[in-house]
Write a protein that holds these residues in place. Structure first.
Motif, PDB file in Angstrom:
ATOM      1  N   UNK A  10       0.820  -1.203   0.000  1.00 31.63           N
ATOM      2  CA  UNK A  10       0.000   0.000   0.000  1.00 31.63           C
ATOM      3  C   UNK A  10       0.853   1.252   0.000  1.00 31.63           C
ATOM      4  N   UNK A  11       2.010   1.221   0.662  1.00 27.67           N
ATOM      5  CA  UNK A  11       2.880   2.386   0.675  1.00 27.67           C
ATOM      6  C   UNK A  11       3.452   2.695  -0.702  1.00 27.67           C
ATOM      7  N   UNK A  12       3.300   1.758  -1.616  1.00 27.66           N
ATOM      8  CA  UNK A  12       3.805   1.983  -2.962  1.00 27.66           C
ATOM      9  C   UNK A  12       2.763   2.624  -3.869  1.00 27.66           C
ATOM     10  N   UNK A  13       1.530   2.748  -3.373  1.00 29.30           N
ATOM     11  CA  UNK A  13       0.447   3.188  -4.243  1.00 29.30           C
ATOM     12  C   UNK A  13       0.587   4.651  -4.657  1.00 29.30           C
ATOM     13  N   UNK A  14       0.324   4.929  -5.894  1.00 32.85           N
ATOM     14  CA  UNK A  14       0.111   6.245  -6.505  1.00 32.85           C
ATOM     15  C   UNK A  14      -0.241   5.921  -7.942  1.00 32.85           C
ATOM     16  N   UNK A  15      -0.399   6.897  -8.799  1.00 33.24           N
ATOM     17  CA  UNK A  15      -0.767   6.578 -10.185  1.00 33.24           C
ATOM     18  C   UNK A  15       0.490   6.423 -11.015  1.00 33.24           C
ATOM     19  N   UNK A  16       0.631   5.293 -11.686  1.00 33.84           N
ATOM     20  CA  UNK A  16       1.847   5.012 -12.438  1.00 33.84           C
ATOM     21  C   UNK A  16       1.515   4.232 -13.699  1.00 33.84           C
ATOM     22  N   UNK A  17       1.900   4.728 -14.868  1.00 32.12           N
ATOM     23  CA  UNK A  17       1.636   3.981 -16.095  1.00 32.12           C
ATOM     24  C   UNK A  17       2.483   2.725 -16.165  1.00 32.12           C
ATOM     25  N   UNK A  18       1.901   1.677 -16.704  1.00 32.25           N
ATOM     26  CA  UNK A  18       2.595   0.390 -16.736  1.00 32.25           C
ATOM     27  C   UNK A  18       3.764   0.375 -17.714  1.00 32.25           C
ATOM     28  N   UNK A  19       3.819   1.308 -18.632  1.00 35.93           N
ATOM     29  CA  UNK A  19       4.899   1.307 -19.605  1.00 35.93           C
ATOM     30  C   UNK A  19       6.279   1.413 -19.000  1.00 35.93           C
ATOM     31  N   UNK A  20       6.373   2.044 -17.797  1.00 34.23           N
ATOM     32  CA  UNK A  20       7.686   2.230 -17.192  1.00 34.23           C
ATOM     33  C   UNK A  20       8.284   0.916 -16.732  1.00 34.23           C
ATOM     34  N   UNK A  21       7.473  -0.124 -16.577  1.00 32.14           N
ATOM     35  CA  UNK A  21       7.977  -1.362 -16.021  1.00 32.14           C
ATOM     36  C   UNK A  21       8.947  -2.070 -16.964  1.00 32.14           C
ATOM     37  N   UNK A  22       8.974  -1.646 -18.208  1.00 33.83           N
ATOM     38  CA  UNK A  22       9.941  -2.240 -19.120  1.00 33.83           C
ATOM     39  C   UNK A  22      11.363  -1.987 -18.634  1.00 33.83           C
ATOM     40  N   UNK A  23      11.575  -0.899 -17.898  1.00 33.43           N
ATOM     41  CA  UNK A  23      12.894  -0.568 -17.374  1.00 33.43           C
ATOM     42  C   UNK A  23      13.190  -1.290 -16.068  1.00 33.43           C
ATOM     43  N   UNK A  24      12.176  -1.931 -15.487  1.00 31.23           N
ATOM     44  CA  UNK A  24      12.321  -2.724 -14.263  1.00 31.23           C
ATOM     45  C   UNK A  24      12.465  -1.881 -13.004  1.00 31.23           C
ATOM     46  N   UNK A  25      12.885  -0.628 -13.111  1.00 34.35           N
ATOM     47  CA  UNK A  25      13.004   0.246 -11.946  1.00 34.35           C
ATOM     48  C   UNK A  25      11.665   0.944 -11.729  1.00 34.35           C
ATOM     49  N   UNK A  26      11.211   0.969 -10.487  1.00 34.46           N
ATOM     50  CA  UNK A  26       9.927   1.605 -10.177  1.00 34.46           C
ATOM     51  C   UNK A  26      10.155   3.101  -9.998  1.00 34.46           C
ATOM     52  N   UNK A  27       9.627   3.928 -10.882  1.00 31.30           N
ATOM     53  CA  UNK A  27       9.828   5.376 -10.764  1.00 31.30           C
ATOM     54  C   UNK A  27       8.824   5.995  -9.786  1.00 31.30           C
ATOM     55  N   UNK A  28       9.027   7.271  -9.525  1.00 26.48           N
ATOM     56  CA  UNK A  28       8.133   8.002  -8.637  1.00 26.48           C
ATOM     57  C   UNK A  28       6.809   8.283  -9.327  1.00 26.48           C
ATOM     58  N   UNK A  29       5.759   8.288  -8.534  1.00 26.17           N
ATOM     59  CA  UNK A  29       4.416   8.631  -8.963  1.00 26.17           C
ATOM     60  C   UNK A  29       4.423   9.895  -9.824  1.00 26.17           C
ATOM     61  N   UNK A  30       3.975   9.811 -11.069  1.00 25.35           N
ATOM     62  CA  UNK A  30       3.994  10.993 -11.938  1.00 25.35           C
ATOM     63  C   UNK A  30       2.935  12.032 -11.580  1.00 25.35           C
ATOM     64  N   UNK A  31       1.990  11.693 -10.687  1.00 22.38           N
ATOM     65  CA  UNK A  31       0.954  12.645 -10.319  1.00 22.38           C
ATOM     66  C   UNK A  31       1.380  13.584  -9.200  1.00 22.38           C
ATOM     67  N   UNK A  32       2.614  13.434  -8.730  1.00 23.80           N
ATOM     68  CA  UNK A  32       3.122  14.368  -7.732  1.00 23.80           C
ATOM     69  C   UNK A  32       4.130  15.291  -8.410  1.00 23.80           C
TER      70      UNK A  32
END
Length: 936
Positions: A10-32
C-alpha cells in the motif's frame, strides 16, 4: 475476513503507467509535482480532494537522535519541542495560538515526532483560506531554519520534556536499558534513544542545541510534502520563493548512515523486573533488509506477504486449542532497525510454563521450516491478498491525502518507491498466479537461520531463579529440532455457512427522510432498517444494529457470564463453521461482523463491500440464529485469562485503573477490576443462553446501513436475512441499575510502583440537564479548560507533558455528567499542580473563559466537523447515537448555529453549575516510596 495487511504494498500506491515497467526500476508517482531547489531542498506537491478544502503539509528532516554528539543526547527531540516555542514569525507560543484560532488543534492536528533517523512536522489546515494557506507555508519555512532557541524558552521547556520522559518510565524502560545494547550489537542506535539523558536535558546551554540545529536542520536534508485540495502551480511557485534562500552550513558535515552489524554470532539476554507481569521470550533472527527498488523486488515483497499471512494463520489456529500452550504466541518477518529486518518468534508464557509455551511456538516454526506450506494455504493467501489490493484499487479516487503524504515521506527518507494504485493492483494480479509454493517456502531457509540469533527473556523478578540460561534454551531448540513432526494438515470445510437457510420476510413499509437523505424500512418481523446511500467511498458499506436490554437485564450473579458471552460464543465460530473454518471461509472476503452486548443494549456492528454484502448479512443471520458454543475454546480462553491475572497486581497502571473504576462506580461489583473469583463465575452454558436470549427478539432491533448502497440490490437481501430473524414481541427495555459516580468529596491515593512518577485524576460529576445546547456548551467548557491547563501546567509551570480534559454525558438511565481532568507529573508536584488546576476552574466560575479561547473552540469544532460529514463512519455513529438517545435526527443541520450561539457567559454558567466542587473526587497514583516516608 482475510488477515493480510499489505502495508508495504500500500505504501507503494500512486498513479503510475505500466509502460515504465519495461525498465524494471519503479519510478516516482507521476501525479506528484516534485523538484529539488539549488540548495538541495526537496518538495513534493500533489492535488487531492479527499478531504475537500483541506491540505496536509509535512516538513521531513533526515535528522534524528542518531546524529547527536555525546553532549547532545536528547536534543534532537528537544529541538522539535523548541520549534513550537518560538520561531522568527511566531515568537514564544504564538504559533500554537495562531493555529488554534484557525481551528487547528495542538497535539491532535498540529504535531511532530522525532525518531533515530528523522524528525517530522505535520500541519493539516483548511486550504480554502488563502491567508491561512500562506501562513502554513510560513510556518513550514520557520520550522525548516528559523527556530529562535530562546534561552528562557529552553529553560521553560526542560520540565515539559522531562515530564514526557517520565511518562515512559517503568518496567519496560528499565529492562530495555539492559537488553537494548545487546540486541543492537552495541551500535550507535543503542545509545541514542530519542528521549535522551537527564544529565543533558537538565544542564545543556543554548550553544549545544544550536550546534545540532545548525549542523542538521539544513535544506539538503529536508523535504516539504504538500498534498490536498490546492492549486499545484501556485503552491510550487510559493515554495520556490520561500525556500530557495535556505542556507546549508558553510562547513557542512557529512550525514552518516548508521547500521546494526550482523556478526554471525548468537546472543542471550535475560532481564527481570518486579513490575513485569508476565514472562516473555523471543528469538530474534536478524537479516539484512531486502531492497525495494525494482519490479522484481516488488514481486519478492508479495512473496513475503504471502509467507506472513500463512504463518500467522497457523499460529492463530494454535492459540485456539482447548489447552493453548501459551497466553500469546506467534512468529513472522518484521522491520528491525539499522538496515535490518528479522524473523521474530515470541511467546507470552503461562506462569511456570515457559518451556512448554516456547517449544510450542518454536515447533510451528520448525514445522514450516521442515515441510513448508500447503497448496491450499497458498491459494487462500493469494485470494486474500488480491481481495485487499482490489479493494484499494476500487477506492483509488477516494484516497485520503495522508496516504500520499506518508508515501512520499518514505520515498524521501528511505528511497522506497511510490507505485501507483492501479499499477500495483495490476502487478499483484499479474504476479500472483506465477508465484509458486517452492518460492514461498524458500523464505524459511533465508530467514530461519542458526546465526545472528538473539534470545531475549523478560520476566517478573520473583521468577528470576527459575528462568533458563543460554545452555538450557539451546537444549530446548535442539529438542524441538529433533522431534518427529507431522506436516500441517489444512482442514477446510466444504459445508455452507448456514445450517438452515432463512425464510424471507417482506418489506411492509418505507418512509423517506428527504432532509437527511435516508430511508427507513420496516420488515414484516418488526425489524427497522435505515438506509443512507453515500458516495464518500466507492467500495464501503458500514452497518450497526441495536436493541435495548444488554447486561442490565441480568442479576449480579449472572453478570460475569453475560459480560463474557460475546467473546466466548463468537470464539467458537458460527453456523456450520468453527473458528478456524470460519477464518478460512472469510479469507477472500472483505467483511467483518461483530455482535456486542453492552450495559444497556445488544447488537451487531460490521463493515463490508457491495460484493460481500450478502456474506455480511448471512453472518448477521447466523449470529442471531446459529451461535455455537465450544467447550474446548472456552477452557482455552479461561486458562489464558487466568494466566493474565496472575501478576496483574504488580503493575502500577493496572492497580490505578482498577481503583479508578471501583471508586467511580461506588465499588459496584460490575465495575471493579478483574479477579480470579470473577473469572470463576463465568459459566459457558449460562453465557450461551444469555447470548441466545439477547438475540432472540429481532423485532426490537434497528439496523443502520451507510455507504455505497444500491437500494434495489439490498432490499431483497434485507428481506431474506433480516426479515427472517426471530421476533417475539417482547420489546424489553434496559434496567436502571443505579450505578453512578458517588456524590460528595472523595480522595484516594494509590501507592504503587518504584519510579518517581505520579498520575492524577480529578472528577466532577452529578445530575445533568440534558439538551443539545447544553451538550455543546459542556464541550466548550471542556476545551476552554484544556486550553488554560495546557498554558498553565505545561507552558507556565513546566509541570506536565499533556494535561487532558474529557466529559462524559449520558441521557439514560439518568441524565448525568462526569467531567474529568488527567495528568502525569513528578510526585512532589502533585499538590501544586492540583491547586493550579482548581484555581483555573475557579477562574472559569468567577471570571468566565477568555473570549479568544471560546473562539478557538468554535473554530476547531467547525474545522473538524466539516470533513467528518463526508465519512460513512460519522453518519453511522451519529444516526445510532441519536436513535439510542431518542434525540432529534435533524440536529446536525443546526449544529453550526448552536456553536455560534455559545459565548463566554454561557461557558461561565456551565462552570458555575457543574464545576462547583460539591461532588468532587481526587484519585492519585504515587510511588511506594512516598507511602513509606509519610509522617516521617
Amino acid at each position: 475476513m482475510n488477515l493480510i495487511k499489505p502495508f508495504k504494498i500500500l505504501l507503494l500506491f500512486a498513479a503510475l503507467p505500466l509502460g515504465v515497467f519495461a525498465q524494471n526500476i519503479i519510478p516516482l508517482d507521476p501525479d506528484v509535482r516534485t523538484g529539488k531547489l539549488p540548495n538541495g531542498f526537496t518538495y513534493f506537491i500533489r492535488h487531492n480532494e479527499e478531504p475537500k478544502n483541506r491540505v496536509l503539509m509535512y516538513l521531513v528532516n533526515k535528522a534524528g537522535s542518531i546524529l547527536e554528539d555525546e553532549d547532545q543526547r536528547g536534543l534532537a527531540h528537544f529541538t522539535e519541542h523548541m520549534s513550537f516555542n518560538g520561531t522568527k514569525h511566531f515568537p514564544h507560543n504564538q504559533l500554537v495560538d495562531y493555529l488554534q484560532k484557525a481551528g487547528v488543534r495542538f497535539g491532535a492536528d498540529i504535531n511532530a515526532y522525532t525518531s533515530f533517523d528523522e524528525t517530522v512536522y505535520q500541519l493539516p489546515i483548511p486550504s480554502d483560506n488563502p491567508k491561512l494557506l500562506k501562513g502554513g507555508l510560513e510556518i513550514m519555512r520557520d520550522w525548516a531554519q528559523e527556530a529562535l532557541l530562546d534561552p528562557a524558552e529552553i529553560d521553560k521547556e526542560r520540565g515539559v520534556v522531562l515530564e514526557e520522559k517520565r511518562l515512559g518510565k517503568g518496567a519496560g524502560e528499565r529492562m530495555r536499558t539492559v537488553y537494548w545494547p545487546v540486541i543492537l550489537q552495541q551500535s550507535r542506535y543503542a545509545t541514542r534513544m530519542p528521549i535522551g539523558l537527564d544529565t543533558v536535558l537538565n544542564n545543556f546551554k543554548r550553544p549545544v542545541i544550536a550546534r545540532f540545529y545548525h549542523d542538521w536542520y539544513r535544506p539538503d536534508l529536508q523535504a516539504l510534502i504538500i498534498v490536498g485540495d490546492i492549486d499545484v502551480n501556485q503552491v510550487e511557485q510559493s515554495v520556490k520563493a520561500q525556500f530557495s534562500n535556505l542556507k546549508n552550513p558553510e562547513h557542512e558535515k557529512a550525514r552518516p548512515q548508521f547500521t546494526v552489524p550482523l556478526t554471525g554470532k548468537n546472543q542471550f539476554v535475560a532481564v527481570t523486573d518486579k513490575e513485569m507481569t508476565s514472562t516473555v521470550m523471543e528469538v530474534i533472527i536478524k537479516h539484512k533488509a531486502p531492497q525495494l527498488k525494482t519490479t522484481d523486488d516488488f514481486r519478492n515483497n508479495v512473496i513475503q506477504l504471502l509467507f506472513m499471512e500463512m504463518l500467522g494463520a497457523r499460529y492463530l489456529e494454535l492459540s485456539r486449542l482447548a489447552d493453548p500452550p501459551f497466553v500469546n504466541g506467534g512468529a513472522g518477518i518484521s522491520d528491525f532497525i539499522g538496515g535490518l529486518d528479522c524473523y521474530d518468534a515470541s511467546v507470552v508464557a503461562k506462569p511456570g510454563e515457559l518451556e512448554k509455551g516456547f517449544k510450542a511456538v518454536w515447533r510451528e516454526t520448525e514445522r514450516v521450516k521442515r515441510f513448508g506450506f500447503t497448496a491450499t494455504e497458498l491459494q487462500r493467501a493469494k485470494a486474500g491478498l488480491l481481495t485487499s489490493v482490489e479493494s484499494s484499487y476500487k477506492e483509488q479516487n477516494k484516497t485520503n491525502s495522508e496516504f500520499y503524504v506518508k508515501q512520499y515521506q518514505e520515498y524521501f527518507l528511505k528511497n522506497t518507491p511510490a507505485l501507483g494504485i492501479a499499477a500495483s493492483y495490476k502487478l499483484v494480479k499479474n504476479y500472483l498466479p506465477g508465484i509458486t509454493l517452492a518460492e514461498v517456502n524458500r523464505l524459511t531457509a533465508e530467514y530461519i537461520r542458526d546465526t545472528d540469533q538473539d534470545v531475549l527473556i523478560e520476566a517478573p523478578d520473583k521468577d528470576k531463579n527459575s528462568l533458563p540460561d543460554e545452555t538450557i534454551v539451546k537444549a530446548w531448540l535442539t529438542s524441538v529440532a529433533n522431534e518427529k513432526l507431522e506436516p500441517y494438515k489444512d482442514e477446510v470445510s466444504t459445508q455452507p455457512l448456514l445450517a438452515n437457510q432463512p425464510l424471507a420476510g417482506k418489506i411492509v413499509s418505507t418512509e423517506r427522510n428527504n432532509d437527511l437523505k435516508f430511508t427507513t424500512i420496516t420488515l414484516s418481523n418488526g425489524v427497522k432498517v435505515i438506509l443512507k446511500p453515500t458516495d464518500f467511498k466507492n467500495n464501503e458499506i458500514m452497518f450497526n444494529a441495536f436493541a435495548p436490554g444488554g447486561t442490565s437485564i441480568y442479576d449480579d450473579a449472572d453478570f460475569e457470564s453475560a459480560a463474557a458471552a460475546v467473546g466466548l460464543i463468537t470464539a467458537g465460530g458460527v453456523g456450520n463453521y468453527d473458528a478456524n473454518q470460519l477464518q478460512k471461509f472469510m479469507a477472500d472476503k472483505e467483511s467483518a461482523v461483530s455482535p456486542f452486548i453492552s450495559d444497556r443494549s445488544q447488537g451487531i456492528s460490521g463493515n463490508t463491500t457491495p460484493k460481500d454484502l450478502e456474506t455480511a448479512l448471512a453472518l448477521t443471520y447466523a449470529y442471531f440464529t446459529e451461535p455455537r458454543k465450544d467447550t474446548a475454546i472456552f477452557k482455552g480462553i479461561i486458562g489464558k485469562s487466568r494466566a493474565n491475572l496472575a501478576n496483574r497486581s504488580d503493575d502500577p497502571g493496572s492497580v490505578f485503573s482498577d481503583t479508578v473504576s471501583a471508586v467511580l462506580s461506588n465499588y459496584n461489583v460490575r465495575r471493579t477490576g478483574p479477579t480470579i473469583e470473577k473469572l470463576n463465575q463465568v459459566n459457558l452454558d449460562r453465557a450461551y443462553s444469555i447470548f441466545k436470549e439477547r438475540f432472540s427478539d429481532a423485532g426490537n432491533f434497528t439496523f443502520t446501513f451507510v455507504g455505497s448502497i444500491d437500494t434495489n440490490t439490498i432490499k431483497p437481501l434485507l428481506e431474506k436475512y433480516l426479515g427472517s430473524l426471530p421476533s417475539r414481541g417482547l420489546h424489553e427495555q434496559a434496567r436502571d441499575l443505579g450505578i453512578h459516580i458517588p456524590p460528595g468529596k472523595i480522595e484516594k491515593t494509590v501507592y504503587k510502583g518504584s519510579e518517581p512518577q505520579a498520575s492524577v485524576m480529578l472528577v466532577f460529576s452529578g445530575k445533568y440537564d440534558y439538551s443539545p445546547e447544553s451538550n455543546v456548551c459542556m464541550d466548550a467548557l471542556k476545551e476552554a479548560l484544556e486550553i488554560r491547563l495546557l498554558q498553565r501546567l505545561r507552558e507556565d509551570e513546566s509541570g506536565v507533558y499533556t494535561p487532558s480534559v474529557s466529559n462524559v454525558i449520558s441521557k439514560f438511565p439518568q441524565s448525568r455528567y462526569a467531567f474529568m481532568i488527567r495528568f502525569g507529573c513528578a510526585p512532589q508536584n502533585v499538590d501544586k499542580l492540583v491547586a493550579s488546576t482548581l484555581d483555573e476552574i475557579n477562574k472559569l466560575r468567577t471570571e468566565g473563559p477568555l473570549k479568544e479561547n471560546v473562539d478557538k473552540w468554535r473554530a476547531e469544532s467547525k474545522t473538524s466537523i466539516e470533513p467528518n460529514l463526508k465519512t460513512n463512519g460519522f453518519w453511522l455513529g451519529y444516526i445510532n447515537a441519536q436513535l439510542q438517545n431518542q434525540d432529534d435526527l435533524g440536529i446536525i443541520n443546526h449544529y453550526s448555529a448552536i456553536l455560534d450561539e455559545v459565548g463566554p457567559g454561557d461557558v461561565k454558567t456551565m462552570a458555575l453549575k457543574y464545576l462547583s466542587g460539591d461532588n468532587f473526587i481526587k484519585i492519585e497514583l504515587k510511588p511506594e516510596a512516598d507511602n513509606n516516608t509519610r509522617g516521617k
